[in-house]
Design an enzyme around this catalytic site. Structure first.
Site, mmCIF file in Angstrom:
data_model
loop_
_atom_site.group_PDB
_atom_site.id
_atom_site.type_symbol
_atom_site.label_atom_id
_atom_site.label_comp_id
_atom_site.label_asym_id
_atom_site.label_seq_id
_atom_site.Cartn_x
_atom_site.Cartn_y
_atom_site.Cartn_z
ATOM 1 C CB SER A 156 -8.010 0.348 6.068
ATOM 2 O OG SER A 156 -9.103 1.745 6.363
ATOM 3 C CB SER B 171 -8.096 3.210 3.141
ATOM 4 O OG SER B 171 -7.187 2.744 4.222
ATOM 5 C CE LYS C 129 -3.877 1.953 2.584
ATOM 6 N NZ LYS C 129 -4.648 1.722 3.793
#
Length: 392
Positions: free
Chosen positions: A205, A181, A106
């Site tokens: 997330s 996310s 990420k």
């Protein structure tokens, strides 16, 4: 219709890949970490060829075809690193625990060889001078970092859209959310752009994109994995973890990522409490395990019927495997109440982000939340209210 379209495109794209890739008897689609590691040892494929297959899929399916839009940055040295791993394997005949395993991170994980921008246009060009602690652990254990994934900007939201990368698509159905996310990592692993990936979780997330993309995601107990080198949201609630295709892959990744780091003092609580390997719990791990099911989190409208049906079936399977299901019905766990009364993001984001940016020095173009807001370079529909509240 979207699933059929993607399946068709994947089939066509595989036919169009370079001849030496198609000729390989080993294909990377839907492969576990164990599958991939066995292939070089069996002489079926090299690390270079593995990376090449994944890169071809990214090239063909991420920005073209269905345009999954999960990848922000591609590691330009990935093939060279794979070549070095092939040479080392030829010399020693051994692979490290994650040797030859292509993974994605990420884009809030610091990397010394790629930008770390948290999906923010305002941080374009930000280049850390060292890896995050967890990234260093992954590399030391042989992981090949293929690239960085498109997150919800500043990891603040649940649909994975950013001013720098745009909207991530769900790899199974382009009409549905990829979750957030860490949706870029979820979509990337689901689309076989990498064998596994990492995410961060402040309020769901990791778990959200794992659910939306048919994957296994783990939000570990805070203090198990260091958050040093991670763009923060809330020191009280932030944690990081793996997103993988199987529970075994998650356990293997956790073995590597967990551990004490003096730069994240919270990890001191895990000292002496980390087992030799989490994979030991994979066998009969559900037998006698008490699992709470928060029933008032299940939706009651017609739009939830299919999801509730799948959940009911999953709970039945858990029971058959020996789990003890404990229904929990408590108004205190109502999602609206939890997010409005127990969410610390707005209160901690400013100080956490400003501290991170200040420590980056000249490596980042802006050094405060106020500067980011003044730049106007952020996804306003999803962030304007949040950033204003956090700054006030």
């Amino acid at each position: 219709m979207h699933r059929i379209k993607i399946a068709f495109l994947v089939g066509v794209c595989q036919l169009l890949l370079a001849g030496h890739v198609c000729a390989q008897s080993f294909q990377v689609t839907e492969r576990s970490i164990a599958d991939i590691q066995q292939a070089p040892q069996a002489g079926t494929i090299t690390c270079h060829e593995l990376v090449n297959q994944y890169q071809q899929r990214i090239h063909t399916l991420d920005k073209k075809g269905p345009k999954v839009n999960a990848i922000l940055y591609v590691n330009p040295r990935a093939l060279q690193e794979a070549d070095a791993m092939d040479q080392e394997f030829k010399r020693s005949g051994k692979l490290k625990p994650l040797g030859c395993i292509p993974i994605v991170l990420k884009d809030n994980f610091d990397t010394a060889d790629m930008p770390t921008t948290a999906g923010a246009l305002s941080l374009r060009g930000a280049q850390p001078d060292q890896d995050a602690f967890a990234v260093k652990r992954l590399r030391e254990n042989g992981a090949l970092i293929l690239g960085k994934t498109n997150p919800q900007e500043f990891a603040s939201g649940g649909i994975s859209v950013s001013s720098l990368g745009g909207q991530v698509q769900n790899s199974y159905d382009l009409s549905r959310t990829p979750g957030g996310s860490s949706g870029g990592t979820g979509a990337a692993v689901a689309a076989n752009f990498a064998a596994a990936g990492t995410g961060s979780d402040t309020g769901g997330s990791i778990r959200s994109p794992a659910s939306a993309n048919n994957l296994v995601g783990l939000r570990p107990t805070q203090g198990l994995i260091s958050r040093d080198g991670i763009v923060p949201v809330s020191y009280t609630q932030d944690t990081i973890g793996p997103i993988t295709r199987t529970a075994a892959d998650t356990a293997g990744m956790l073995d590597i990522m967990a551990g004490y780091d003096p730069n994240d003092p919270v990890t001191s609580v895990s000292a002496g409490n980390i087992p030799k390997t989490y994979t030991a719990y994979l066998k009969n791990g559900l037998k006698g395990a008490r699992l709470g099911v928060v029933t008032n989190l299940f939706g009651s409208g017609p739009e939830y019927t299919e999801v509730n049906r799948v959940m009911t079936r999953a709970i039945d399977i858990l029971k058959k495997q020996g789990a003890v299901i404990v229904p929990i019905e408590d108004d205190l766990l109502d999602t609206d109440r939890v997010t409005s009364n127990y969410r610390l993001n707005e209160f901690e984001f400013k100080s956490a982000l400003n501290h991170y940016l200040k420590n980056q020095g000249s490596n980042v173009p802006l050094h405060s939340l106020a500067g980011i807001i003044a730049s106007g370079q952020y996804n306003k529909p999803t962030l304007e209210k949040f950033l204003a509240t956090a700054e006030s």
